[in-house]
Design a protein around this motif. Structure first.
Motif, PDB file in Angstrom:
ATOM      1  N   THR A  98       0.808  -1.229   0.000  1.00 29.26           N
ATOM      2  CA  THR A  98       0.000   0.000   0.000  1.00 29.26           C
ATOM      3  C   THR A  98       0.834   1.268   0.000  1.00 29.26           C
ATOM      4  N   SER A  99       2.119   1.167   0.330  1.00 31.36           N
ATOM      5  CA  SER A  99       2.966   2.363   0.325  1.00 31.36           C
ATOM      6  C   SER A  99       3.181   2.908  -1.077  1.00 31.36           C
ATOM      7  N   LEU A 100       2.798   2.128  -2.096  1.00 31.21           N
ATOM      8  CA  LEU A 100       2.974   2.580  -3.478  1.00 31.21           C
ATOM      9  C   LEU A 100       2.005   3.688  -3.854  1.00 31.21           C
ATOM     10  N   TYR A 101       0.863   3.769  -3.173  1.00 28.96           N
ATOM     11  CA  TYR A 101      -0.171   4.676  -3.667  1.00 28.96           C
ATOM     12  C   TYR A 101      -0.934   5.455  -2.593  1.00 28.96           C
ATOM     13  N   LEU A 102      -0.868   5.083  -1.331  1.00 31.88           N
ATOM     14  CA  LEU A 102      -1.697   5.734  -0.318  1.00 31.88           C
ATOM     15  C   LEU A 102      -1.300   7.189  -0.052  1.00 31.88           C
ATOM     16  N   HIS A 103      -0.119   7.592  -0.485  1.00 37.90           N
ATOM     17  CA  HIS A 103       0.348   8.950  -0.222  1.00 37.90           C
ATOM     18  C   HIS A 103      -0.134   9.954  -1.259  1.00 37.90           C
ATOM     19  N   GLN A 104      -0.840   9.492  -2.307  1.00 34.58           N
ATOM     20  CA  GLN A 104      -1.201  10.384  -3.409  1.00 34.58           C
ATOM     21  C   GLN A 104      -2.608  10.063  -3.918  1.00 34.58           C
ATOM     22  N   PRO A 105      -3.550  11.036  -3.865  1.00 34.18           N
ATOM     23  CA  PRO A 105      -4.926  10.779  -4.346  1.00 34.18           C
ATOM     24  C   PRO A 105      -4.982  10.322  -5.806  1.00 34.18           C
ATOM     25  N   ALA A 106      -4.100  10.833  -6.671  1.00 28.34           N
ATOM     26  CA  ALA A 106      -4.123  10.428  -8.076  1.00 28.34           C
ATOM     27  C   ALA A 106      -3.804   8.939  -8.217  1.00 28.34           C
ATOM     28  N   LEU A 107      -2.898   8.438  -7.384  1.00 28.39           N
ATOM     29  CA  LEU A 107      -2.551   7.014  -7.424  1.00 28.39           C
ATOM     30  C   LEU A 107      -3.670   6.170  -6.831  1.00 28.39           C
ATOM     31  N   GLU A 108      -4.358   6.705  -5.839  1.00 28.59           N
ATOM     32  CA  GLU A 108      -5.518   6.006  -5.286  1.00 28.59           C
ATOM     33  C   GLU A 108      -6.618   5.887  -6.346  1.00 28.59           C
ATOM     34  N   TRP A 109      -6.722   6.911  -7.193  1.00 19.91           N
ATOM     35  CA  TRP A 109      -7.684   6.848  -8.303  1.00 19.91           C
ATOM     36  C   TRP A 109      -7.319   5.706  -9.247  1.00 19.91           C
ATOM     37  N   CYS A 110      -6.032   5.524  -9.512  1.00 17.51           N
ATOM     38  CA  CYS A 110      -5.589   4.425 -10.378  1.00 17.51           C
ATOM     39  C   CYS A 110      -5.999   3.079  -9.794  1.00 17.51           C
ATOM     40  N   VAL A 111      -5.834   2.924  -8.490  1.00 15.19           N
ATOM     41  CA  VAL A 111      -6.237   1.672  -7.835  1.00 15.19           C
ATOM     42  C   VAL A 111      -7.744   1.474  -7.972  1.00 15.19           C
ATOM     43  N   ALA A 112      -8.491   2.561  -7.840  1.00 16.07           N
ATOM     44  CA  ALA A 112      -9.942   2.480  -8.020  1.00 16.07           C
ATOM     45  C   ALA A 112     -10.286   2.061  -9.445  1.00 16.07           C
ATOM     46  N   VAL A 113      -9.536   2.554 -10.424  1.00 15.22           N
ATOM     47  CA  VAL A 113      -9.752   2.178 -11.829  1.00 15.22           C
ATOM     48  C   VAL A 113      -9.547   0.682 -12.010  1.00 15.22           C
ATOM     49  N   TYR A 114      -8.445   0.159 -11.472  1.00 14.80           N
ATOM     50  CA  TYR A 114      -8.177  -1.276 -11.597  1.00 14.80           C
ATOM     51  C   TYR A 114      -9.303  -2.092 -10.963  1.00 14.80           C
ATOM     52  N   SER A 115      -9.803  -1.635  -9.824  1.00 13.37           N
ATOM     53  CA  SER A 115     -10.859  -2.371  -9.116  1.00 13.37           C
ATOM     54  C   SER A 115     -12.173  -2.326  -9.888  1.00 13.37           C
ATOM     55  N   ILE A 116     -12.544  -1.144 -10.383  1.00  9.42           N
ATOM     56  CA  ILE A 116     -13.811  -0.995 -11.106  1.00  9.42           C
ATOM     57  C   ILE A 116     -13.811  -1.849 -12.374  1.00  9.42           C
ATOM     58  N   CYS A 117     -12.728  -1.757 -13.136  1.00  6.13           N
ATOM     59  CA  CYS A 117     -12.667  -2.508 -14.394  1.00  6.13           C
ATOM     60  C   CYS A 117     -12.631  -4.012 -14.145  1.00  6.13           C
ATOM     61  N   PHE A 118     -11.964  -4.421 -13.079  1.00  2.00           N
ATOM     62  CA  PHE A 118     -11.945  -5.841 -12.738  1.00  2.00           C
ATOM     63  C   PHE A 118     -13.349  -6.340 -12.406  1.00  2.00           C
ATOM     64  N   ILE A 119     -14.083  -5.562 -11.630  1.00  2.00           N
ATOM     65  CA  ILE A 119     -15.446  -5.950 -11.249  1.00  2.00           C
ATOM     66  C   ILE A 119     -16.342  -6.033 -12.480  1.00  2.00           C
ATOM     67  N   LEU A 120     -16.221  -5.057 -13.380  1.00  2.00           N
ATOM     68  CA  LEU A 120     -17.043  -5.068 -14.593  1.00  2.00           C
ATOM     69  C   LEU A 120     -16.759  -6.297 -15.449  1.00  2.00           C
ATOM     70  N   ALA A 121     -15.478  -6.627 -15.613  1.00  5.42           N
ATOM     71  CA  ALA A 121     -15.120  -7.805 -16.406  1.00  5.42           C
ATOM     72  C   ALA A 121     -15.580  -9.083 -15.718  1.00  5.42           C
ATOM     73  N   ALA A 122     -15.453  -9.133 -14.387  1.00 10.54           N
ATOM     74  CA  ALA A 122     -15.876 -10.322 -13.644  1.00 10.54           C
ATOM     75  C   ALA A 122     -17.383 -10.524 -13.745  1.00 10.54           C
ATOM     76  N   VAL A 123     -18.136  -9.426 -13.734  1.00 16.88           N
ATOM     77  CA  VAL A 123     -19.599  -9.525 -13.865  1.00 16.88           C
ATOM     78  C   VAL A 123     -19.972 -10.140 -15.208  1.00 16.88           C
ATOM     79  N   VAL A 124     -19.279  -9.709 -16.272  1.00 17.91           N
ATOM     80  CA  VAL A 124     -19.557 -10.265 -17.599  1.00 17.91           C
ATOM     81  C   VAL A 124     -19.259 -11.761 -17.625  1.00 17.91           C
ATOM     82  N   LEU A 125     -18.146 -12.156 -17.031  1.00 24.97           N
ATOM     83  CA  LEU A 125     -17.797 -13.579 -16.975  1.00 24.97           C
ATOM     84  C   LEU A 125     -18.844 -14.378 -16.222  1.00 24.97           C
ATOM     85  N   LEU A 126     -19.279 -13.857 -15.081  1.00 20.71           N
ATOM     86  CA  LEU A 126     -20.269 -14.568 -14.269  1.00 20.71           C
ATOM     87  C   LEU A 126     -21.613 -14.653 -14.982  1.00 20.71           C
TER      88      LEU A 126
END
Length: 314
Positions: free
Chosen positions: A184-212
């Motif tokens: 978590t030290s890679l991104y918790l210090h910067q809101p822009a990097l936290e946004w990137c983590v949110a992007v990875y999570s959102i896109c993963f969930i969307l792809a997983a929903v399609v698979l399911l």
């Protein structure tokens, strides 16, 4: 190998025992053996296996356990008790297992094996890597065999289609990204990097929903055509990943924004004998994987844009 068969068991029936034993002797048994040996060799190294060894060992153990569960379900004729077509599950799992074992082999050899001194521990680590590579090849052959063995025109299997394979790749690459983001030290210090983590999570969930939706055969219950649904999700994911591809390298490697442009500037990377990936290497890996997954999403978007434009049925 037995002769080719074109008759696929229906969703409500169990696979033919000839099919089961063919798959067991040629693929499931080698999968069980190779993952078990890889796991055992690393476990026998004791404390010398390190954190990377523990992570790799957990991957091989999970693959062994899942393969064993699939064998037991098919041996006891339980597929007919599932509300979906059974072979969608083991084929999808085999796709992921092939990718996971391959990535584990590469990561384990690059970040750990090459640093070991010559001796029994190094020999065990090299042997474990070899068996992990064998497992990835056998899992890939398992997918190819099912693809060729059965006639999938009557009962479709999602991962045997172009969009299905792309979804497997999208979720897999995202899973590897999450493995690096466990620091978590890679991104918790910067809101822009936290946004990137949110992007990875959102896109993963969307792809997983399609698979399911496809594995559960629920894609045609959507209020909109499935091709339109896929197109919108792909476009959204591409736009989100573009933002991540810009922000992640910018804030991780730009000195003006608090990043570290050079590897030696990271104190964790100064010890050349470390068995773990340092923070700078993890940042670079996430940036590369972000670019890779963006390309996969672009291919997915192009595919569905073509499907919608020509009016092709799913």
């Amino acid at each position: 190998m037995p002769g080719h068969r074109n008759i696929m068991p229906t969703r409500a029936s169990s696979p033919d025992y000839d099919d089961f034993w063919a798959g067991f002797w040629y693929f499931r048994l080698p999968e069980l053996f190779s993952t078990c040996v890889a796991f055992s060799l690393v476990a026998d190294m004791g404390f010398a296996r390190g954190d990377i060894g523990n992570w790799s060992m957990s991957i091989w153990c999970f693959c062994f356990a899942m393969t064993l569960i699939i064998v037991m379900v098919e041996l006891w004729r339980l597929p007919s008790h599932f509300p979906f077509y059974w072979y969608n599950f083991p084929v999808t799992y085999a796709c992921y297992a092939a990718l996971v074992c391959l990535s584990t082999s590469i990561t384990y050899s690059i970040t750990y094996v090459q640093f070991l001194l010559y001796g029994p521990s190094r020999d065990r680590a090299i042997a474990a890597t070899a068996f992990s590579c064998i497992a990835s090849v056998v899992y890939a052959l398992d997918v190819a065999w099912v693809w060729d063995w059965y006639d999938l025109s009557d009962i479709p299997c999602y991962v045997h289609t172009v969009p299905g394979l792309l979804k497997v790749l999208e979720t897999f690459v995202a899973g590897v990204i999450f493995a690096f983001l466990s620091n978590t030290s890679l991104y918790l210090h910067q809101p822009a990097l936290e946004w990137c983590v949110a992007v990875y999570s959102i896109c993963f969930i969307l792809a997983a929903v399609v698979l399911l939706l496809n594995l559960g055969e629920r894609e045609y219950r959507l209020p909109v055509p499935f091709s339109i649904y896929q197109l919108v999700l792909s476009l959204l994911s591409v736009l989100l990943y573009i933002s991540a591809l810009v922000l992640w390298p910018l804030y991780q490697f730009s000195e003006e924004l608090g990043g570290q442009p050079q590897r030696p500037s990271d104190g964790d990377c100064r010890d050349e004998l470390t068995y773990d990936m340092c923070a700078w290497d993890q940042r670079l890996a996430v940036a590369i994987l972000t670019a890779v997954n963006l390309l996969v999403y672009v291919a997915d978007l192009v595919y569905w844009a073509h499907q919608v434009s020509v009016g092709t049925e799913d």
